[in-house]
Design an enzyme around this catalytic site. Structure first.
Site, PDB file in Angstrom:
ATOM      1  N   CYS A 111       0.616  -1.226  -0.098  1.00 34.75           N
ATOM      2  CA  CYS A 111      -0.045  -0.062   0.297  1.00 34.75           C
ATOM      3  C   CYS A 111       0.733   1.358  -0.187  1.00 34.75           C
ATOM      4  O   CYS A 111       1.504   1.114  -1.185  1.00 34.75           O
ATOM      5  CB  CYS A 111      -0.647  -0.477   1.350  1.00 34.75           C
ATOM      6  N   HIS A 112       1.027   2.043   1.098  1.00 30.92           N
ATOM      7  CA  HIS A 112       1.427   2.845   1.306  1.00 30.92           C
ATOM      8  C   HIS A 112       3.074   2.891   1.464  1.00 30.92           C
ATOM      9  O   HIS A 112       4.163   3.797   1.749  1.00 30.92           O
ATOM     10  CB  HIS A 112       1.539   4.599   1.909  1.00 30.92           C
TER      11      HIS A 112
END
Length: 188
Positions: A111-112
């Site tokens: 994800c991030h």
């Protein structure tokens, strides 16, 4: 699935981690036989998120001040919007992350999570993926961003979102089972 008996894995997280992106790899790695510790800048518990809503809290096993990359066989960086943003501005988290690359150890980021790799100067010349809204940040850091559920580049395992967790966890177990990756340190 390969067994990870005798392997130690650190999950680097702070407040604001995406709940499933920490808990699912934690479960998968433990089921494969690994000893897994949650490492964080501060001790106690850290607050998870389910997107923008509070989720479960998780106990920290070791603070960054107590942790050394040399004590672990692999690193996992969960996403969520807040967790990687805090970690990428923490010098201890950056040093800890670099230690895994310098030793050629497997690293997973979802994800991030790859934001931490950008600030650690570890994304350049790597093929990786992430949540699409940080694509430009990764490309500006020299990464070759692709839109696939899981990407492996010399022991670096990346995925986009919680939907990709089954593939992400399977590849993490595989890469950790393989051990050292001689090309891992090339961007460090």
């Amino acid at each position: 699935m390969s067994r990870l008996d005798g392997k130690r894995v650190a999950i680097l997280a702070s407040h604001g981690f995406e709940e499933s992106e920490l808990l699912e790899p934690l479960r998968a790695l433990r089921e494969a036989g690994a000893e897994v510790e949650v490492v964080s800048p501060a001790g106690g518990t850290i607050q998870g998120m389910r997107h923008f809503n509070k989720g479960r809290t998780v106990e920290v096993d070791r603070t960054l001040a107590q942790a050394d990359a040399g004590d672990y066989d692999a690193l996992v960086i969960p996403g969520g919007l807040f967790n990687p943003d805090a970690l990428r501005h923490d010098d201890s988290a950056i040093r800890f992350t670099r230690g895994f690359f310098e030793a050629g150890k497997p690293v997973g980021a979802i994800c991030h999570g790859p934001w931490v790799l950008v600030d650690a100067d570890l994304a350049g010349d790597r093929e990786l993926t992430s949540v699409p809204n940080i694509r430009r940040d990764l490309e500006n850091a020299g990464a070759h961003w692709v839109d696939r559920e899981v990407v492996v580049d010399q022991g670096l395992v990346t995925s986009r979102t919680p939907d990709d967790l089954p593939a992400f966890c399977a590849k993490l177990v595989e890469e950790i089972g393989e051990g050292r990756h001689t090309g891992q340190a090339r961007s460090a």
